[in-house]
Design a protein around this motif. Structure first.
Motif, mmCIF file in Angstrom:
data_model
loop_
_atom_site.group_PDB
_atom_site.id
_atom_site.type_symbol
_atom_site.label_atom_id
_atom_site.label_comp_id
_atom_site.label_asym_id
_atom_site.label_seq_id
_atom_site.Cartn_x
_atom_site.Cartn_y
_atom_site.Cartn_z
ATOM 1 N N ILE A 1 0.937 -1.302 0.074
ATOM 2 C CA ILE A 1 -0.029 -0.078 0.083
ATOM 3 C C ILE A 1 0.903 1.315 0.021
ATOM 4 N N THR A 2 2.034 1.541 0.840
ATOM 5 C CA THR A 2 2.790 2.283 0.903
ATOM 6 C C THR A 2 3.462 2.678 -0.509
ATOM 7 N N GLU A 3 3.872 1.722 -1.017
ATOM 8 C CA GLU A 3 4.693 1.556 -2.444
ATOM 9 C C GLU A 3 3.790 2.349 -3.474
ATOM 10 N N ILE A 4 2.524 1.686 -3.504
ATOM 11 C CA ILE A 4 1.426 2.282 -4.528
ATOM 12 C C ILE A 4 1.109 3.700 -4.106
ATOM 13 N N LEU A 5 0.832 3.775 -2.974
ATOM 14 C CA LEU A 5 0.241 5.368 -2.777
ATOM 15 C C LEU A 5 1.449 6.257 -2.940
ATOM 16 N N SER A 6 2.497 5.836 -2.681
ATOM 17 C CA SER A 6 3.625 6.967 -2.308
ATOM 18 C C SER A 6 3.961 7.098 -3.899
ATOM 19 N N SER A 7 3.697 6.189 -4.972
ATOM 20 C CA SER A 7 3.853 6.775 -6.336
ATOM 21 C C SER A 7 2.938 7.477 -6.697
ATOM 22 N N GLU A 8 1.739 7.657 -6.036
ATOM 23 C CA GLU A 8 0.832 8.654 -6.514
ATOM 24 C C GLU A 8 1.190 10.157 -6.026
ATOM 25 N N SER A 9 1.480 9.861 -4.655
ATOM 26 C CA SER A 9 1.583 11.346 -4.007
ATOM 27 C C SER A 9 2.596 11.024 -2.761
ATOM 28 N N GLU A 10 3.467 12.179 -2.742
ATOM 29 C CA GLU A 10 4.571 12.012 -1.531
ATOM 30 C C GLU A 10 3.657 12.239 -0.006
ATOM 31 N N ASP A 11 2.754 12.933 -0.110
ATOM 32 C CA ASP A 11 1.995 13.104 1.215
ATOM 33 C C ASP A 11 0.578 12.409 1.180
#
Length: 153
Positions: free
Chosen positions: A39-49
């Motif tokens: 989840i962290t990897e996928i969402l981090s690729s969408e937005s830093e925050d």
């Protein structure tokens, strides 16, 4: 203090049961943290925050922040600086579903994700609350873990 100080006072059959359950805890611990990392990897690729934006449902944010605050106020060592570490398994499923447009690239079907994650969440309860898993539930856990990774094919 060592295990030998207290272990002799614990019944042998309970220690044996704990050793058996330890295997299931290890599987679930590894899976739950793998899902958090994913989840962290996928969402981090969408937005830093991604945590502070719309990606995490509001109630989940509040509950994780509350758990972290409660832990900090208890005086014990914090488990993590990462707020996602304070989420429970059911909340991880909700995060995936709330961001299905993003996670659909990873998982095959939202209904299948709901079913598999629901099964895993149900199986998590005896593991997390120190109750033995019945033989059928051990098999069900093994199949559910396989089902989870099959969702990602």
């Amino acid at each position: 203090m060592t295990d030998e100080d207290y272990y002799p006072q614990i019944q042998t059959h309970l220690r044996a049961e704990a050793a058996q359950m330890g295997k299931h805890y290890e599987v679930f611990y590894s899976l739950e943290n793998t899902i958090r990392q994913h989840i962290t990897e996928i969402l981090s690729s969408e937005s830093e925050d991604w945590w502070t934006t719309e990606y995490i449902p509001g109630q989940i944010k509040k509950d994780c922040e509350k758990r972290k605050k409660t832990e900090r106020e208890s005086g014990i060592t914090p488990r993590s600086s990462d707020l996602l570490a304070y989420s429970n398994f059911g909340e991880l499923s909700e995060i995936i579903k709330a961001n299905w447009g993003i996670f659909a690239q990873t998982y095959s079907n939202v209904k299948a994700v709901e079913r598999v994650m629901g099964t895993l969440n149900t199986l998590r309860l005896p593991i997390a609350h120190c109750s033995p898993l019945a033989e059928d539930e051990v098999v069900r856990l093994q199949l559910a873990v396989r089902d989870y990774f099959r969702l990602m094919e």
